[in-house]
Motif scaffolding. Structure first.
Motif, PDB file in Angstrom:
ATOM      1  N   PRO A 123       0.794  -1.230   0.000  1.00 27.83           N
ATOM      2  CA  PRO A 123       0.000   0.000   0.000  1.00 27.83           C
ATOM      3  C   PRO A 123       0.825   1.279   0.000  1.00 27.83           C
ATOM      4  O   PRO A 123       0.295   2.350  -0.334  1.00 27.83           O
ATOM      5  N   ASP A 124       2.119   1.185   0.363  1.00 31.04           N
ATOM      6  CA  ASP A 124       2.958   2.382   0.357  1.00 31.04           C
ATOM      7  C   ASP A 124       3.869   2.457  -0.871  1.00 31.04           C
ATOM      8  O   ASP A 124       4.834   3.230  -0.891  1.00 31.04           O
ATOM      9  N   ALA A 125       3.560   1.681  -1.912  1.00 32.76           N
ATOM     10  CA  ALA A 125       4.355   1.740  -3.144  1.00 32.76           C
ATOM     11  C   ALA A 125       4.295   3.148  -3.735  1.00 32.76           C
ATOM     12  O   ALA A 125       3.251   3.803  -3.725  1.00 32.76           O
ATOM     13  N   GLU A 126       5.440   3.597  -4.245  1.00 31.32           N
ATOM     14  CA  GLU A 126       5.499   4.908  -4.899  1.00 31.32           C
ATOM     15  C   GLU A 126       5.698   4.788  -6.401  1.00 31.32           C
ATOM     16  O   GLU A 126       5.167   5.591  -7.170  1.00 31.32           O
ATOM     17  N   VAL A 127       6.485   3.800  -6.829  1.00 33.40           N
ATOM     18  CA  VAL A 127       6.762   3.577  -8.247  1.00 33.40           C
ATOM     19  C   VAL A 127       6.614   2.091  -8.536  1.00 33.40           C
ATOM     20  O   VAL A 127       7.121   1.256  -7.780  1.00 33.40           O
ATOM     21  N   VAL A 128       5.924   1.764  -9.610  1.00 35.72           N
ATOM     22  CA  VAL A 128       5.835   0.382 -10.077  1.00 35.72           C
ATOM     23  C   VAL A 128       6.477   0.317 -11.454  1.00 35.72           C
ATOM     24  O   VAL A 128       6.094   1.057 -12.368  1.00 35.72           O
ATOM     25  N   LEU A 129       7.479  -0.551 -11.579  1.00 34.37           N
ATOM     26  CA  LEU A 129       8.205  -0.724 -12.835  1.00 34.37           C
ATOM     27  C   LEU A 129       7.698  -1.972 -13.540  1.00 34.37           C
ATOM     28  O   LEU A 129       7.603  -3.040 -12.928  1.00 34.37           O
ATOM     29  N   VAL A 130       7.415  -1.841 -14.822  1.00 29.85           N
ATOM     30  CA  VAL A 130       6.814  -2.935 -15.575  1.00 29.85           C
ATOM     31  C   VAL A 130       7.552  -3.121 -16.896  1.00 29.85           C
ATOM     32  O   VAL A 130       7.710  -2.154 -17.656  1.00 29.85           O
ATOM     33  N   PRO A 131       8.013  -4.338 -17.198  1.00 29.97           N
ATOM     34  CA  PRO A 131       8.603  -4.574 -18.522  1.00 29.97           C
ATOM     35  C   PRO A 131       7.541  -4.437 -19.608  1.00 29.97           C
ATOM     36  O   PRO A 131       6.382  -4.816 -19.402  1.00 29.97           O
ATOM     37  N   VAL A 132       7.945  -3.910 -20.760  1.00 26.87           N
ATOM     38  CA  VAL A 132       6.993  -3.620 -21.834  1.00 26.87           C
ATOM     39  C   VAL A 132       7.419  -4.318 -23.114  1.00 26.87           C
ATOM     40  O   VAL A 132       8.547  -4.161 -23.587  1.00 26.87           O
ATOM     41  N   GLY A 133       6.504  -5.104 -23.678  1.00 30.32           N
ATOM     42  CA  GLY A 133       6.638  -5.654 -25.019  1.00 30.32           C
ATOM     43  C   GLY A 133       5.526  -5.039 -25.855  1.00 30.32           C
ATOM     44  O   GLY A 133       5.605  -3.906 -26.310  1.00 30.32           O
ATOM     45  N   GLY A 134       4.432  -5.788 -26.020  1.00 29.73           N
ATOM     46  CA  GLY A 134       3.271  -5.224 -26.689  1.00 29.73           C
ATOM     47  C   GLY A 134       2.445  -4.318 -25.796  1.00 29.73           C
ATOM     48  O   GLY A 134       1.614  -3.551 -26.274  1.00 29.73           O
ATOM     49  N   GLY A 135       2.650  -4.433 -24.484  1.00 27.48           N
ATOM     50  CA  GLY A 135       1.993  -3.507 -23.565  1.00 27.48           C
ATOM     51  C   GLY A 135       0.822  -4.059 -22.777  1.00 27.48           C
ATOM     52  O   GLY A 135       0.171  -3.318 -22.041  1.00 27.48           O
ATOM     53  N   GLY A 136       0.539  -5.359 -22.890  1.00 24.35           N
ATOM     54  CA  GLY A 136      -0.601  -5.906 -22.167  1.00 24.35           C
ATOM     55  C   GLY A 136      -0.436  -5.870 -20.667  1.00 24.35           C
ATOM     56  O   GLY A 136      -1.378  -5.548 -19.932  1.00 24.35           O
ATOM     57  N   LEU A 137       0.758  -6.190 -20.181  1.00 20.95           N
ATOM     58  CA  LEU A 137       0.995  -6.214 -18.741  1.00 20.95           C
ATOM     59  C   LEU A 137       0.913  -4.817 -18.149  1.00 20.95           C
ATOM     60  O   LEU A 137       0.194  -4.583 -17.166  1.00 20.95           O
ATOM     61  N   ILE A 138       1.626  -3.862 -18.732  1.00 17.03           N
ATOM     62  CA  ILE A 138       1.617  -2.524 -18.163  1.00 17.03           C
ATOM     63  C   ILE A 138       0.247  -1.878 -18.288  1.00 17.03           C
ATOM     64  O   ILE A 138      -0.169  -1.106 -17.408  1.00 17.03           O
ATOM     65  N   SER A 139      -0.497  -2.209 -19.337  1.00 17.12           N
ATOM     66  CA  SER A 139      -1.844  -1.650 -19.480  1.00 17.12           C
ATOM     67  C   SER A 139      -2.745  -2.087 -18.340  1.00 17.12           C
ATOM     68  O   SER A 139      -3.459  -1.271 -17.738  1.00 17.12           O
ATOM     69  N   GLY A 140      -2.719  -3.375 -18.022  1.00 16.21           N
ATOM     70  CA  GLY A 140      -3.565  -3.873 -16.944  1.00 16.21           C
ATOM     71  C   GLY A 140      -3.126  -3.374 -15.589  1.00 16.21           C
ATOM     72  O   GLY A 140      -3.953  -2.936 -14.776  1.00 16.21           O
ATOM     73  N   VAL A 141      -1.814  -3.435 -15.325  1.00 18.00           N
ATOM     74  CA  VAL A 141      -1.296  -2.972 -14.030  1.00 18.00           C
ATOM     75  C   VAL A 141      -1.637  -1.500 -13.827  1.00 18.00           C
ATOM     76  O   VAL A 141      -2.119  -1.092 -12.759  1.00 18.00           O
ATOM     77  N   ALA A 142      -1.393  -0.685 -14.842  1.00 15.72           N
ATOM     78  CA  ALA A 142      -1.634   0.750 -14.717  1.00 15.72           C
ATOM     79  C   ALA A 142      -3.117   1.067 -14.607  1.00 15.72           C
ATOM     80  O   ALA A 142      -3.514   1.973 -13.861  1.00 15.72           O
ATOM     81  N   ALA A 143      -3.964   0.329 -15.331  1.00 13.86           N
ATOM     82  CA  ALA A 143      -5.407   0.572 -15.246  1.00 13.86           C
ATOM     83  C   ALA A 143      -5.923   0.301 -13.846  1.00 13.86           C
ATOM     84  O   ALA A 143      -6.759   1.049 -13.319  1.00 13.86           O
ATOM     85  N   ALA A 144      -5.433  -0.759 -13.219  1.00  9.74           N
ATOM     86  CA  ALA A 144      -5.869  -1.081 -11.860  1.00  9.74           C
ATOM     87  C   ALA A 144      -5.349  -0.044 -10.869  1.00  9.74           C
ATOM     88  O   ALA A 144      -6.096   0.465 -10.018  1.00  9.74           O
ATOM     89  N   LEU A 145      -4.063   0.284 -10.960  1.00  9.41           N
ATOM     90  CA  LEU A 145      -3.476   1.212  -9.992  1.00  9.41           C
ATOM     91  C   LEU A 145      -4.019   2.629 -10.146  1.00  9.41           C
ATOM     92  O   LEU A 145      -4.114   3.374  -9.159  1.00  9.41           O
ATOM     93  N   ALA A 146      -4.392   3.011 -11.348  1.00  3.39           N
ATOM     94  CA  ALA A 146      -4.944   4.348 -11.549  1.00  3.39           C
ATOM     95  C   ALA A 146      -6.214   4.557 -10.745  1.00  3.39           C
ATOM     96  O   ALA A 146      -6.511   5.675 -10.308  1.00  3.39           O
ATOM     97  N   ARG A 147      -6.975   3.484 -10.549  1.00  2.86           N
ATOM     98  CA  ARG A 147      -8.217   3.572  -9.776  1.00  2.86           C
ATOM     99  C   ARG A 147      -8.004   3.326  -8.287  1.00  2.86           C
ATOM    100  O   ARG A 147      -8.655   3.943  -7.448  1.00  2.86           O
ATOM    101  N   LEU A 148      -7.079   2.434  -7.953  1.00  2.96           N
ATOM    102  CA  LEU A 148      -6.885   2.032  -6.560  1.00  2.96           C
ATOM    103  C   LEU A 148      -5.846   2.871  -5.833  1.00  2.96           C
ATOM    104  O   LEU A 148      -5.945   3.069  -4.617  1.00  2.96           O
ATOM    105  N   ALA A 149      -4.819   3.316  -6.535  1.00  5.58           N
ATOM    106  CA  ALA A 149      -3.721   4.062  -5.927  1.00  5.58           C
ATOM    107  C   ALA A 149      -3.191   5.070  -6.936  1.00  5.58           C
ATOM    108  O   ALA A 149      -2.082   4.922  -7.462  1.00  5.58           O
TER     109      ALA A 149
END
Length: 319
Positions: free
Chosen positions: A169-195
């Motif tokens: 809950p105290d995360a400040e930066v989340v680093l995500v490897p990017v290929g086509g972008g599916g992982l970062i899209s989902g992670v960022a979509a969730a965090l944008a709403r929750l944190a």
């Protein structure tokens, strides 16, 4: 303001319910040694322990489970250098439907074997992967499961972000490897709403920078010449779904060289004792080189996206 038409928190929560008991809730592991070395407080979201050895099982299984029965019965098909193929093969086997994976002939042999072990038909090609895939879809009549550019796939990968928000809950930066972008899209979509205070930053290889090119172009592009030691990140194209999500929710995408990935990989394996594949080491390479310019002591979560490493490569690096 969050744009309409993007994966919602409700979509991610529905995916989490759908996947419950079918995929692992992976641990978040502290790496004090690497954190001190690079001047941050570092945790790794260990998707190396996920079914099929990578995060890809989440999106693929959510997509297959979302299909109506008549589409499932036709079987499913995807194109992949490895991890997405194994994930779709696993999802097809789990649901009890046929699966096909179109792969480059240069794919890591262990990844080809993994797709076959789950029961999928594997089509290998030395030609244009997308062209062969399109022809195979038409020939087989199977339902395409895109490796990343699909809202159901993005919602499935969003469960990674859901777990990070709950576990760190105290995360400040989340680093995500990017290929086509599916992982970062989902992670960022969730965090944008929750944190929404969490900064999501993508990392991709310099020689496979399709997302960086897409952001510069303002939309999806093809990059058939993409090559990287991080084969899971060498996507030959981006897609509209993922570009839209990255534009909406991701702070920035940085690139790292293959040389830096290969320097970070054995260091990370030796210090964390996690068997990381090169794709999972890309964010660590960005920390190692100082490319992110983070304030000292920043609480960082790096998504260790997969552990399907070519052991011959790891042996060369550690010998």
């Amino acid at each position: 303001m969050i744009e309409a038409g993007l994966v919602s928190l409700a979509d991610v929560r529905a995916a989490a319910d759908r996947l419950a008991g079918r995929v692992h809730r992976t641990p978040v592991l502290r790496s004090t040694t690497l954190g001190e070395l690079w001047g941050v407080r570092l945790d790794l979201k260990a998707e190396v322990f996920q079914r099929t050895g990578s995060f890809k099982a989440r999106g693929a299984l959510n997509k297959v489970l979302s299909l109506p029965p008549e589409d499932r019965a036709r079987g499913v098909i995807t194109l992949s250098a490895g991890n997405a193929g194994a994930a779709v093969a696993y999802a097809a086997a789990a649901v009890g439907v046929p699966g096909t994976v179109v792969m480059p002939a240069t794919a890591v042999p262990a990844k080809i074997a993994a797709c076959r072990a789950y029961g999928a038909d594997v089509v290998l090609t030395d030609g244009d992967l997308l062209d062969v895939y399109t022809a195979t879809v038409a020939e087989t009549g199977r339902v395409p499961v895109h490796p990343f550019d699909d809202p159901a796939v993005v919602a499935g990968t969003g469960t990674v972000g859901l777990e990070i928000a709950e576990d760190v809950p105290d995360a400040e930066v989340v680093l995500v490897p990017v290929g086509g972008g599916g992982l970062i899209s989902g992670v960022a979509a969730a965090l944008a709403r929750l944190a929404p205070e969490v900064r999501v930053i993508g990392v991709e290889p310099e020689a496979a920078d399709v997302m960086t090119r897409s952001l510069a172009a303002g939309g999806p592009v093809r990059h058939p010449g993409a090559r990287s030691v991080a084969d899971g990140l060498a996507a030959p194209m981006s897609g509209q779904v993922t570009v839209d999500h990255v534009q909406a929710f991701v702070e920035r995408v940085v690139t790292v060289s293959d040389e830096d990935i290969l320097r970070a990989l054995p260091l990370a394996v030796s210090r964390t004792k996690l068997l990381l594949e090169p794709s999972a080491a890309a964010p660590l390479a960005a920390l190692m080189t100082g490319a992110l310019d983070l304030a000292p002591g920043t609480r960082v979560v790096s998504v260790a996206s997969g552990g399907n490493v070519d052991l011959t490569l790891l042996g060369r690096l550690t010998s």
